[in-house]
Design a protein around this motif. Structure first.
Motif, PDB file in Angstrom:
ATOM      1  N   LEU A  27      -5.655  -8.135   5.942  1.00 14.76           N
ATOM      2  CA  LEU A  27      -4.880  -8.401   7.153  1.00 14.76           C
ATOM      3  C   LEU A  27      -4.129  -9.729   7.073  1.00 14.76           C
ATOM      4  CD1 LEU A  27      -7.488  -7.232   9.847  1.00 14.76           C
ATOM      5  CD2 LEU A  27      -5.400  -6.030   9.150  1.00 14.76           C
ATOM      6  N   LYS A  28      -4.794 -10.751   6.570  1.00 19.14           N
ATOM      7  CA  LYS A  28      -4.152 -12.071   6.553  1.00 19.14           C
ATOM      8  C   LYS A  28      -3.114 -12.202   5.435  1.00 19.14           C
ATOM      9  CE  LYS A  28      -7.256 -14.962   3.743  1.00 19.14           C
ATOM     10  NZ  LYS A  28      -8.146 -16.139   3.750  1.00 19.14           N
ATOM     11  N   SER A  29      -3.134 -11.293   4.448  1.00 18.01           N
ATOM     12  CA  SER A  29      -2.153 -11.353   3.363  1.00 18.01           C
ATOM     13  C   SER A  29      -0.743 -11.065   3.850  1.00 18.01           C
ATOM     14  CB  SER A  29      -2.521 -10.354   2.264  1.00 18.01           C
ATOM     15  OG  SER A  29      -2.229  -9.020   2.670  1.00 18.01           O
ATOM     16  N   GLY A  30      -0.652 -10.280   4.933  1.00 15.96           N
ATOM     17  CA  GLY A  30       0.651  -9.903   5.455  1.00 15.96           C
ATOM     18  C   GLY A  30       1.351  -8.829   4.659  1.00 15.96           C
ATOM     19  N   GLN A  31       0.661  -8.311   3.610  1.00 14.24           N
ATOM     20  CA  GLN A  31       1.283  -7.315   2.736  1.00 14.24           C
ATOM     21  C   GLN A  31       0.897  -5.886   3.091  1.00 14.24           C
ATOM     22  OE1 GLN A  31       0.708  -8.224  -1.465  1.00 14.24           O
ATOM     23  NE2 GLN A  31       0.393 -10.378  -0.972  1.00 14.24           N
ATOM     24  N   MET A  86       8.543  -4.582   3.856  1.00 15.36           N
ATOM     25  CA  MET A  86       7.813  -3.490   4.506  1.00 15.36           C
ATOM     26  C   MET A  86       6.371  -3.483   4.004  1.00 15.36           C
ATOM     27  SD  MET A  86       8.922   0.507   4.720  1.00 15.36           S
ATOM     28  CE  MET A  86       8.052   1.628   5.817  1.00 15.36           C
ATOM     29  N   LYS A  87       5.412  -3.433   4.930  1.00 11.13           N
ATOM     30  CA  LYS A  87       4.011  -3.501   4.560  1.00 11.13           C
ATOM     31  C   LYS A  87       3.528  -2.183   3.950  1.00 11.13           C
ATOM     32  CE  LYS A  87       2.697  -6.960   8.019  1.00 11.13           C
ATOM     33  NZ  LYS A  87       1.785  -7.274   9.145  1.00 11.13           N
ATOM     34  N   THR A  88       2.619  -2.302   3.000  1.00 12.38           N
ATOM     35  CA  THR A  88       2.042  -1.129   2.349  1.00 12.38           C
ATOM     36  C   THR A  88       0.938  -0.548   3.229  1.00 12.38           C
ATOM     37  OG1 THR A  88       2.447  -2.066   0.160  1.00 12.38           O
ATOM     38  CG2 THR A  88       0.802  -0.301   0.319  1.00 12.38           C
ATOM     39  N   PRO A  89       1.019   0.733   3.588  1.00  7.27           N
ATOM     40  CA  PRO A  89      -0.062   1.328   4.371  1.00  7.27           C
ATOM     41  C   PRO A  89      -1.313   1.482   3.512  1.00  7.27           C
ATOM     42  CG  PRO A  89       1.544   2.995   3.765  1.00  7.27           C
ATOM     43  CD  PRO A  89       2.116   1.686   3.327  1.00  7.27           C
ATOM     44  N   VAL A  90      -2.473   1.171   4.077  1.00  8.40           N
ATOM     45  CA  VAL A  90      -3.722   1.237   3.337  1.00  8.40           C
ATOM     46  C   VAL A  90      -4.835   1.704   4.272  1.00  8.40           C
ATOM     47  CG1 VAL A  90      -4.159  -1.222   3.784  1.00  8.40           C
ATOM     48  CG2 VAL A  90      -5.382  -0.085   1.937  1.00  8.40           C
ATOM     49  N   VAL A  91      -5.729   2.523   3.734  1.00 12.00           N
ATOM     50  CA  VAL A  91      -6.934   2.891   4.471  1.00 12.00           C
ATOM     51  C   VAL A  91      -8.066   2.072   3.886  1.00 12.00           C
ATOM     52  CG1 VAL A  91      -7.328   4.872   2.925  1.00 12.00           C
ATOM     53  CG2 VAL A  91      -8.518   4.752   5.117  1.00 12.00           C
ATOM     54  N   MET A  92      -8.898   1.487   4.748  1.00  7.34           N
ATOM     55  CA  MET A  92      -9.987   0.630   4.298  1.00  7.34           C
ATOM     56  C   MET A  92     -11.267   1.429   4.169  1.00  7.34           C
ATOM     57  SD  MET A  92     -10.713  -2.522   3.488  1.00  7.34           S
ATOM     58  CE  MET A  92     -12.296  -2.937   2.742  1.00  7.34           C
TER      59      MET A  92
END
Length: 240
Positions: free
Chosen positions: A23-27, A1-7
């Protein structure tokens, strides 16, 4: 499950590369781009870019934009205390949505990172720094090689005239005076990215008037389809 993050998003090249890395990390799932905007001037803080261009940029990337309006008038300056209060409220909003992580495009300023992490910790959040400690000479070349396109929107006086409004390319890097970081990490210059691998389509933008305020050069970047735009004057740029 991806970690939600605000940039944490300035609209410039370092933010863009950091976002690309996330984005490209997939995490990570980037839920929003968060940008500080001058409440009085309706331009990106420090960069001087029009709010309309910021909106078009976020739309072209395809990630929701969250604007944080900061005071910048002489009667109500944005002190550190004011900034931390406003940003603290924004962090509470994201935390309530289950977002505990903020992404940053910082490169090597240790005191800035420590300040960010202290404020995040007080809000119960954490930071992620995907381009931290990258060599800035190599990164500048990588920005260009990856296809990011940007204009310099604000340039410090010590860099000199003739740089603001220029494309961020090999020619510009070769012309920078000695001692100027090629990524502008010390605040020597700021940029606006209008195309690159994170964009679904480029943002149409052109360079308008160049003005000087408080020793800094600003290029009034305009939407490519702008018509009937009045002449820009220094007083339209938010003070730093």
């Amino acid at each position: 499950m991806k970690t939600p993050v605000v940039m944490s998003w300035s609209g410039g090249k370092d933010s863009a590369v950091a976002l690309h890395e996330l984005l490209k990390s997939g995490q990570y799932h980037v839920v929003a781009l968060m940008t500080s905007v001058s409440e009085e001037y309706r331009r990106i803080s420090h960069h001087g870019v029009r709010e309309e261009l910021l909106e078009r940029q976020a739309a072209a990337i395809g990630i929701p934009l969250e604007k944080v309006y900061l005071p910048s008038g002489n009667s109500h300056p944005c002190t550190n205390a004011v900034y931390e209060e406003i940003m603290g409220g924004m962090m509470k909003k994201f935390l309530a949505q289950g977002v505990e992580t903020v992404g940053f495009g910082d490169l090597f300023l240790e005191d800035l990172r420590a300040w960010r992490e202290k404020n995040l910790a007080q809000a119960g959040m954490r930071g992620v720094f995907p381009i931290w400690k990258r060599d800035t000479t190599a990164l500048a070349e990588e920005v260009i090689a990856m296809g990011f396109k940007a204009y310099l929107s604000c340039v410090e006086g010590k860099v000199g005239p003739g740089f603001v409004g220029r494309s961020y390319d090999h020619a510009l890097l070769g012309d920078l005076p000695a001692g100027i970081d090629p990524c502008g990490e010390y605040g020597e210059f700021h940029s606006f990215v209008y195309d690159g691998p994170i964009f679904k389509s480029p943002v149409a933008v052109r360079v308008g008037d160049v003005v000087v305020r408080d020793g800094r050069y600003y290029a009034d970047l305009l939407p490519g389809d702008a018509q009937g735009v009045t002449e820009c004057v220094a007083a339209q740029m938010p003070p730093v």
